[in-house]
Design a protein around this motif. Sequence first.
Motif, PDB file in Angstrom:
ATOM      1  N   ARG A  40     -54.466  79.508-118.664  1.00 54.96           N
ATOM      2  CA  ARG A  40     -54.571  80.409-117.514  1.00 54.96           C
ATOM      3  C   ARG A  40     -55.959  81.033-117.445  1.00 54.96           C
ATOM      4  O   ARG A  40     -56.549  81.156-116.362  1.00 54.96           O
ATOM      5  CB  ARG A  40     -53.509  81.505-117.587  1.00 54.96           C
ATOM      6  N   PHE A  41     -56.491  81.436-118.585  1.00 55.97           N
ATOM      7  CA  PHE A  41     -57.851  81.979-118.598  1.00 55.97           C
ATOM      8  C   PHE A  41     -58.858  80.916-118.142  1.00 55.97           C
ATOM      9  O   PHE A  41     -59.789  81.211-117.383  1.00 55.97           O
ATOM     10  CB  PHE A  41     -58.216  82.472-119.996  1.00 55.97           C
ATOM     11  N   ALA A  42     -58.683  79.680-118.621  1.00 57.93           N
ATOM     12  CA  ALA A  42     -59.616  78.608-118.261  1.00 57.93           C
ATOM     13  C   ALA A  42     -59.601  78.336-116.758  1.00 57.93           C
ATOM     14  O   ALA A  42     -60.620  77.936-116.180  1.00 57.93           O
ATOM     15  CB  ALA A  42     -59.281  77.336-119.028  1.00 57.93           C
ATOM     16  N   GLY A  43     -58.459  78.532-116.131  1.00 56.84           N
ATOM     17  CA  GLY A  43     -58.366  78.328-114.689  1.00 56.84           C
ATOM     18  C   GLY A  43     -59.175  79.315-113.878  1.00 56.84           C
ATOM     19  O   GLY A  43     -59.343  79.151-112.660  1.00 56.84           O
ATOM     20  N   LEU A  44     -59.704  80.352-114.531  1.00 53.32           N
ATOM     21  CA  LEU A  44     -60.496  81.367-113.839  1.00 53.32           C
ATOM     22  C   LEU A  44     -61.992  81.086-113.914  1.00 53.32           C
ATOM     23  O   LEU A  44     -62.785  81.900-113.443  1.00 53.32           O
ATOM     24  CB  LEU A  44     -60.226  82.753-114.459  1.00 53.32           C
ATOM     25  N   SER A  45     -62.367  79.954-114.503  1.00 57.52           N
ATOM     26  CA  SER A  45     -63.788  79.696-114.767  1.00 57.52           C
ATOM     27  C   SER A  45     -64.625  79.595-113.502  1.00 57.52           C
ATOM     28  O   SER A  45     -65.846  79.825-113.540  1.00 57.52           O
ATOM     29  CB  SER A  45     -63.946  78.415-115.592  1.00 57.52           C
ATOM     30  N   ASP A  46     -64.016  79.261-112.367  1.00 57.10           N
ATOM     31  CA  ASP A  46     -64.767  79.152-111.109  1.00 57.10           C
ATOM     32  C   ASP A  46     -64.650  80.404-110.249  1.00 57.10           C
ATOM     33  O   ASP A  46     -65.253  80.474-109.175  1.00 57.10           O
ATOM     34  CB  ASP A  46     -64.276  77.940-110.308  1.00 57.10           C
ATOM     35  N   ASP A  47     -63.867  81.384-110.687  1.00 53.47           N
ATOM     36  CA  ASP A  47     -63.649  82.585-109.881  1.00 53.47           C
ATOM     37  C   ASP A  47     -64.802  83.572-110.047  1.00 53.47           C
ATOM     38  O   ASP A  47     -65.510  83.574-111.062  1.00 53.47           O
ATOM     39  CB  ASP A  47     -62.340  83.272-110.276  1.00 53.47           C
ATOM     40  N   THR A  48     -64.957  84.420-109.074  1.00 54.84           N
ATOM     41  CA  THR A  48     -65.974  85.469-109.121  1.00 54.84           C
ATOM     42  C   THR A  48     -65.402  86.754-108.527  1.00 54.84           C
ATOM     43  O   THR A  48     -64.369  86.735-107.855  1.00 54.84           O
ATOM     44  CB  THR A  48     -67.226  85.072-108.319  1.00 54.84           C
ATOM     45  N   ALA A 298     -61.987  80.548-127.181  1.00 48.73           N
ATOM     46  CA  ALA A 298     -61.582  79.147-127.027  1.00 48.73           C
ATOM     47  C   ALA A 298     -61.795  78.659-125.599  1.00 48.73           C
ATOM     48  O   ALA A 298     -62.135  77.485-125.377  1.00 48.73           O
ATOM     49  CB  ALA A 298     -60.126  78.967-127.442  1.00 48.73           C
ATOM     50  N   VAL A 299     -61.578  79.539-124.626  1.00 49.72           N
ATOM     51  CA  VAL A 299     -61.854  79.169-123.237  1.00 49.72           C
ATOM     52  C   VAL A 299     -63.347  78.858-123.063  1.00 49.72           C
ATOM     53  O   VAL A 299     -63.734  77.930-122.343  1.00 49.72           O
ATOM     54  CB  VAL A 299     -61.415  80.295-122.283  1.00 49.72           C
ATOM     55  N   GLY A 300     -64.185  79.640-123.741  1.00 47.44           N
ATOM     56  CA  GLY A 300     -65.614  79.355-123.706  1.00 47.44           C
ATOM     57  C   GLY A 300     -65.944  77.988-124.271  1.00 47.44           C
ATOM     58  O   GLY A 300     -66.817  77.283-123.748  1.00 47.44           O
ATOM     59  N   TYR A 301     -65.254  77.585-125.341  1.00 47.66           N
ATOM     60  CA  TYR A 301     -65.464  76.241-125.899  1.00 47.66           C
ATOM     61  C   TYR A 301     -65.210  75.173-124.823  1.00 47.66           C
ATOM     62  O   TYR A 301     -65.993  74.229-124.670  1.00 47.66           O
ATOM     63  CB  TYR A 301     -64.509  75.973-127.063  1.00 47.66           C
ATOM     64  N   GLU A 302     -64.092  75.329-124.134  1.00 49.24           N
ATOM     65  CA  GLU A 302     -63.725  74.337-123.113  1.00 49.24           C
ATOM     66  C   GLU A 302     -64.793  74.248-122.036  1.00 49.24           C
ATOM     67  O   GLU A 302     -65.180  73.149-121.606  1.00 49.24           O
ATOM     68  CB  GLU A 302     -62.375  74.713-122.497  1.00 49.24           C
ATOM     69  N   LEU A 303     -65.274  75.384-121.601  1.00 50.85           N
ATOM     70  CA  LEU A 303     -66.281  75.414-120.550  1.00 50.85           C
ATOM     71  C   LEU A 303     -67.579  74.751-121.005  1.00 50.85           C
ATOM     72  O   LEU A 303     -68.182  73.963-120.267  1.00 50.85           O
ATOM     73  CB  LEU A 303     -66.516  76.874-120.155  1.00 50.85           C
ATOM     74  N   VAL A 304     -67.986  75.053-122.245  1.00 48.46           N
ATOM     75  CA  VAL A 304     -69.259  74.509-122.735  1.00 48.46           C
ATOM     76  C   VAL A 304     -69.165  73.011-122.972  1.00 48.46           C
ATOM     77  O   VAL A 304     -70.089  72.248-122.625  1.00 48.46           O
ATOM     78  CB  VAL A 304     -69.681  75.232-124.027  1.00 48.46           C
ATOM     79  N   ILE A 305     -68.063  72.536-123.557  1.00 40.97           N
ATOM     80  CA  ILE A 305     -67.937  71.096-123.810  1.00 40.97           C
ATOM     81  C   ILE A 305     -67.855  70.325-122.504  1.00 40.97           C
ATOM     82  O   ILE A 305     -68.412  69.222-122.378  1.00 40.97           O
ATOM     83  CB  ILE A 305     -66.693  70.822-124.686  1.00 40.97           C
ATOM     84  N   ASP A 306     -67.193  70.885-121.500  1.00 39.23           N
ATOM     85  CA  ASP A 306     -67.094  70.212-120.200  1.00 39.23           C
ATOM     86  C   ASP A 306     -68.444  70.189-119.473  1.00 39.23           C
ATOM     87  O   ASP A 306     -68.829  69.175-118.892  1.00 39.23           O
ATOM     88  CB  ASP A 306     -66.059  70.921-119.317  1.00 39.23           C
ATOM     89  N   HIS A 307     -69.151  71.327-119.491  1.00 40.01           N
ATOM     90  CA  HIS A 307     -70.407  71.450-118.743  1.00 40.01           C
ATOM     91  C   HIS A 307     -71.454  72.147-119.606  1.00 40.01           C
ATOM     92  O   HIS A 307     -71.793  73.312-119.371  1.00 40.01           O
ATOM     93  CB  HIS A 307     -70.181  72.246-117.453  1.00 40.01           C
ATOM     94  N   PRO A 308     -71.972  71.448-120.627  1.00 45.02           N
ATOM     95  CA  PRO A 308     -72.915  72.108-121.544  1.00 45.02           C
ATOM     96  C   PRO A 308     -74.162  72.652-120.867  1.00 45.02           C
ATOM     97  O   PRO A 308     -74.705  73.673-121.292  1.00 45.02           O
ATOM     98  CB  PRO A 308     -73.251  71.004-122.553  1.00 45.02           C
ATOM     99  N   TYR A 309     -74.626  71.992-119.830  1.00 45.78           N
ATOM    100  CA  TYR A 309     -75.815  72.456-119.123  1.00 45.78           C
ATOM    101  C   TYR A 309     -75.524  72.668-117.645  1.00 45.78           C
ATOM    102  O   TYR A 309     -76.365  72.409-116.785  1.00 45.78           O
ATOM    103  CB  TYR A 309     -76.977  71.477-119.330  1.00 45.78           C
ATOM    104  N   GLY A 310     -74.328  73.158-117.369  1.00 51.50           N
ATOM    105  CA  GLY A 310     -73.960  73.474-115.998  1.00 51.50           C
ATOM    106  C   GLY A 310     -74.678  74.710-115.497  1.00 51.50           C
ATOM    107  O   GLY A 310     -75.297  75.455-116.275  1.00 51.50           O
ATOM    108  N   PRO A 311     -74.596  74.978-114.199  1.00 47.79           N
ATOM    109  CA  PRO A 311     -75.280  76.158-113.631  1.00 47.79           C
ATOM    110  C   PRO A 311     -74.641  77.451-114.127  1.00 47.79           C
ATOM    111  O   PRO A 311     -73.437  77.504-114.373  1.00 47.79           O
ATOM    112  CB  PRO A 311     -75.069  75.978-112.117  1.00 47.79           C
TER     113      PRO A 311
END
Length: 411
Positions: A40-48, A298-311
Amino acid sequence: MAVGGGADLLRPPRSSGRATFLELFFDLAFVVALTRVSQRFAGLSDDTGWQLVTGCARTLLLFLALWLIWSHTAWITSRYEPERPIIQAVVVGTMFAGLVMAVTLPRAMEERALPFAVAYLLVMVVRPLVVAAALRGHPRRLVPFRLAAWSAATAPLWLAGALGPDDLRLPLWVAALAGDYLAWALGWPLPRLGASAVGRWRIAGTHLADRYQQIFLIALGESILVIGVVFSGTEYSAWRAAAFGIAFATSALLWRIYFHRAGLLLTEALGRAAMPGRLGAASERTHLLVVLSVLVTAVGYELVIDHPYGPPRPSWLLFVVGGPVLFLVARMRLEYEIFGSAPRSQMTGLAALLLLTPALVHGTPMVGLSVVAGVLALVALLDALRSRRRPLEFSASPIGQEASGRPDSEA
């Protein structure tokens, strides 16, 4: 040991402090639950903005409801003999309810609100009544009666939130959960009966410490699961492999920092406390923060592994840096509970992360996680250097050592 009806359910003073296999089995339901919280936390990665705030509030509320179920169960098995059939039935029943909450959690604030709320209320209302009935005429039966009465009082808010309009669910459930936590903090006071302060309960302190250490390891295990699942499900690249390695190193550093001195001596501190219930209650709140920090990291891990150099996005900083910041705050609190002081190493690490955060806003997730891992490695190194200069320490907790009062007669 107390005598009379229901006294055979009480933990004997010299019972083993180790968790039973049943309790470890019970924790499996919460492995699923913690994974769903991370999702659920990971699903918020695109929210602002406000959408991110409300999304985090909803997920945090669900986590706090799960935590209340787990922590109450840990206290039950620290007060009552877990080998008794009725206590085993209570634990297994709670496990099933926890599993229902886990599988409904991804949509618990939407169309699956009712089964989530019903499972929660069955544990909070029915379980204490079962324990009270099993205790028969024993004075300790008043404690579960108190819990059931207060939970029944907040039940209408849970049900109204589940059955009512979607826009009222969050405020109604916040009020209900606040009532449940406030009741616990106050000792579930009732007219004529007064309150039964948790800090004055008779518990197996070493057992409770064991359970807190185990739930931390379960949360760490969930973070390792996230690392493996995300990396195996993404397209391979050297940068993703590097992110995978840094994420694992970060989890290993969290383990090292937690168990260095204070985390390792938690069992001794609770075993030596004159009133272990008081230290156990304080440590329960600390481990709530510890477990939450590991899930957020752990949510941060998912975000970084998916998009290590994302915006750069506001949400990634919340998870990649916010999780470790919360962990260091909680770990400093744990250090105080065990030794009565906060270590300079962790204060240094916390200050470094806070000072570096403004610069990390403009960086990439990979840079942020690398900085976090470097700061945590510095904390672990400072801890190790400090230990080399000092003899082996013993716990000196300032909490729960006051022996001026006696445990409540019904505790």
